[in-house]
Design a protein around this motif. Structure first.
Motif, PDB file in Angstrom:
ATOM      1  N   ASP A 288       0.854  -1.191   0.000  1.00  0.00           N
ATOM      2  CA  ASP A 288       0.000   0.000   0.000  1.00  0.00           C
ATOM      3  C   ASP A 288       0.888   1.239   0.000  1.00  0.00           C
ATOM      4  O   ASP A 288       1.226   1.793   1.052  1.00  0.00           O
TER       5      ASP A 288
ATOM      6  N   PRO B  89       4.444  -0.425   8.692  1.00  0.00           N
ATOM      7  CA  PRO B  89       3.160   0.058   8.177  1.00  0.00           C
ATOM      8  C   PRO B  89       2.265  -1.078   7.733  1.00  0.00           C
ATOM      9  O   PRO B  89       2.740  -2.146   7.331  1.00  0.00           O
TER      10      PRO B  89
ATOM     11  N   GLU C 254       3.861   6.556   5.228  1.00  0.00           N
ATOM     12  CA  GLU C 254       5.269   6.178   5.361  1.00  0.00           C
ATOM     13  C   GLU C 254       5.992   6.161   4.020  1.00  0.00           C
ATOM     14  O   GLU C 254       7.217   6.191   3.964  1.00  0.00           O
TER      15      GLU C 254
ATOM     16  N   HIS D  52       0.190   4.728   1.823  1.00  0.00           N
ATOM     17  CA  HIS D  52       0.462   4.954   3.244  1.00  0.00           C
ATOM     18  C   HIS D  52       1.413   6.139   3.398  1.00  0.00           C
ATOM     19  O   HIS D  52       2.317   6.342   2.592  1.00  0.00           O
TER      20      HIS D  52
ATOM     21  N   PRO E 132      -1.794  -1.754   5.605  1.00  0.00           N
ATOM     22  CA  PRO E 132      -2.724  -1.070   4.690  1.00  0.00           C
ATOM     23  C   PRO E 132      -3.682  -0.128   5.409  1.00  0.00           C
ATOM     24  O   PRO E 132      -3.947  -0.264   6.610  1.00  0.00           O
ATOM     25  N   ASP E 133      -4.186   0.833   4.646  1.00  0.00           N
ATOM     26  CA  ASP E 133      -5.175   1.798   5.131  1.00  0.00           C
ATOM     27  C   ASP E 133      -4.635   2.708   6.223  1.00  0.00           C
ATOM     28  O   ASP E 133      -5.356   3.088   7.159  1.00  0.00           O
ATOM     29  N   GLY E 134      -3.365   3.053   6.147  1.00  0.00           N
ATOM     30  CA  GLY E 134      -2.782   4.006   7.083  1.00  0.00           C
ATOM     31  C   GLY E 134      -2.506   3.462   8.464  1.00  0.00           C
ATOM     32  O   GLY E 134      -2.196   4.225   9.378  1.00  0.00           O
ATOM     33  N   LYS E 135      -2.568   2.157   8.643  1.00  0.00           N
ATOM     34  CA  LYS E 135      -2.383   1.557   9.964  1.00  0.00           C
ATOM     35  C   LYS E 135      -0.938   1.094  10.153  1.00  0.00           C
ATOM     36  O   LYS E 135      -0.107   1.172   9.252  1.00  0.00           O
ATOM     37  N   TYR E 136      -0.664   0.580  11.370  1.00  0.00           N
ATOM     38  CA  TYR E 136       0.631   0.008  11.715  1.00  0.00           C
ATOM     39  C   TYR E 136       0.406  -1.331  12.391  1.00  0.00           C
ATOM     40  O   TYR E 136      -0.646  -1.584  12.971  1.00  0.00           O
TER      41      TYR E 136
ATOM     42  N   THR F 128       3.108  -4.818   2.413  1.00  0.00           N
ATOM     43  CA  THR F 128       3.244  -3.453   2.916  1.00  0.00           C
ATOM     44  C   THR F 128       4.294  -3.387   4.019  1.00  0.00           C
ATOM     45  O   THR F 128       5.096  -2.449   4.076  1.00  0.00           O
TER      46      THR F 128
END
Length: 470
Positions: free
Chosen positions: A230, A397, A235, A233, A399-403, A258
């Motif tokens: 992704d 990181p 990052e 993101h 997907p979808d801006g998560k960690y 990712t």
């Protein structure tokens, strides 16, 4: 989370044309449509994951050495690992490929066959399929081994073994074998006890702050054969990245791909090992409805060709499966092109058999350690393990801006790929043999004195490796 284990039944679609970008662009657009699989059904045998290693080699020593990548090997490469107790190939099952017997005791697509013909052979794939009354599912060129690969399906009720025996005696067919399945090497268990002090502990463990004063991997092309990453993101906002999809599924970013890309090139909150490298994400794995990711020998062969065509200097292979003769030849060809291949040692436990591509002599097999330097208890062990890197509860990181904090030899593999890029930026003319020797000779010894089956040469030391080039 993902194990190197047989999965539930899948459905695999007809091949779609891989969409590749001509150049590395910083922010490729990644679509997220639903996966729409179609037939044929893949039935994965229920086998012990510890038995996914190699079977017996050919009775011909010369042929076996060639197929284990030992012919023409450069200095500093390890000898072929002990293949372990072989699973007998019951007669009549003479599935042959490049002189090696097939590995029957391994996950395969049940009614499909991988057929390899010369790239100069005049007949089309459909003509070959018609000759044996099988359905042509996919066809692709494999320039690395000067061949074309056909993935064909035997009709329900027909005997795959009988078709294979007929093909094996055809002088126009170079090789015929099962279509093997490969699995990503991420542990299902996450270290949720990790506190803030251990977040991105790899930066301190590897001394990356000092190493980055010398090199950041600038413009070194690294290919990741994995799920899609992704790149939307945060990052990756400054990452030089591109995506290629050879999976046959729609492009859907996966947590595994990712995370691997993030370990290599994160550059916002996190620090990648080689933040200025050029990242090529090759989607060869796709998720089923249960979230399990798989790929096949046919698809990985295509991915290796794409990596070569894109000019990758390093290929990250954070997956494992059985010894596959077609893939062995592709790996040998990449080594001849001076491409460094880094692979996961496997997550099947200390007593498991060797897994591939990590056990192939042309690759560097990587094991994982935690923040205290202790080896991951789920990691494979054996003489083929060459080096260790952080791989337990790695902040990365998702997907979808998560960690997330994934664990496995997959994560350790990415750290070694990144260190290789640091070395190549500093000295681009290094050969794969020299890179291997630098990484292992400067590693910090762990476990028993000297190289051992648990830690290999020891924990990678980026600053020590870079300093050795001065």
């Amino acid at each position: 989370m993902l194990f190197a284990l047989p999965s539930d039944d899948l459905r695999n679609p007809a091949i779609t044309k891989a969409v590749a970008q001509a150049n590395f662009n910083p922010k490729p657009k990644v679509q997220k449509p639903a996966i729409k699989p179609v037939k044929p059904t893949i039935k994965v045998p229920k086998v012990d994951p510890g038995r996914l290693g190699a079977g017996k080699g050919s009775s011909s020593t010369a042929t076996q050495n060639q197929d284990n990548g030992q012919s023409g090997a450069t200095g500093g490469q390890r000898a072929s690992p002990d293949q372990g107790a072989a699973v007998p190939v019951p007669a009549p099952r003479p599935v042959l490929s490049f002189g090696l017997p097939a590995i029957i005791d391994a996950p395969t697509e049940e009614q499909t066959i991988l057929v390899v013909i010369s790239e100069e052979f005049p007949d089309t794939g459909s003509q070959v399929a018609d000759r044996y009354s099988v359905d042509l599912l996919d066809e692709t060129g494999l320039p690395l081994i000067s061949a074309r690969a056909l993935r064909v399906a035997v009709a329900d009720g027909a005997s795959r073994d009988e078709v294979v025996r007929a093909m094996a005696s055809d002088p126009d067919i170079i090789a015929v074998q099962p279509v093997y399945l490969y699995f990503l090497q991420q542990s299902a268990a996450q270290d949720r006890k990790a506190g803030p002090a251990s977040l991105q502990y790899a930066i301190d463990t590897l001394g990356l702050e000092n190493a980055h004063r010398i090199s950041t991997g600038k413009q070194i092309p690294i290919a990741i054969i994995d799920t899609a990453a992704d790149f939307g993101h945060a990052e990756f906002s400054g990452t030089d990245a591109a995506s290629i999809n050879v999976s046959g599924f729609d492009a859907v970013p996966g947590a595994h791909g990712t995370a691997i890309a993030g370990i290599l090139a994160a550059g916002s909150t996190l620090t990648g090992v080689s933040p200025d490298a050029r990242i090529l994400s090759i989607q060869a794995f796709a998720l089923d409805k249960n979230g399990h990711a798989h790929s096949t020998s046919f698809t990985i062969a295509k991915a290796l060709d794409e990596a070569a065509s894109a000019g990758a200097r390093v290929i990250n292979m954070s997956f494992a499966g059985p010894r596959d003769p077609v893939l062995l030849h592709a790996l040998d060809a990449l080594a001849d092109r001076n491409v460094l291949m880094i692979a996961a040692a496997g997550n099947n436990g200390p007593k498991a058999k060797p897994v591939y591509p990590g056990a192939h002599p042309q690759t560097i097999a990587v094991t994982a350690v935690d923040s205290a330097g202790k080896v991951f208890d789920g990691a494979n062990q054996g003489d083929y393990v060459e080096i260790a890197a952080p791989g337990v509860a790695i902040l990365a990181p998702a997907p979808d801006g998560k960690y997330d904090t994934p664990t496995g030899t997959s994560m350790a593999t990415a750290h070694i790929s990144g260190v290789a890029a640091l070395l190549l930026e500093h000295q681009p003319e290094l050969t794969t043999s020299q890179l291997r020797n630098i990484l292992t000779s400067t590693a910090i010894d762990r476990g028993n004195e000297g190289a051992d089956p648990t830690y290999g040469a020891g924990l990678v030391d980026p600053l020590g490796a870079l300093s050795s080039l001065r």
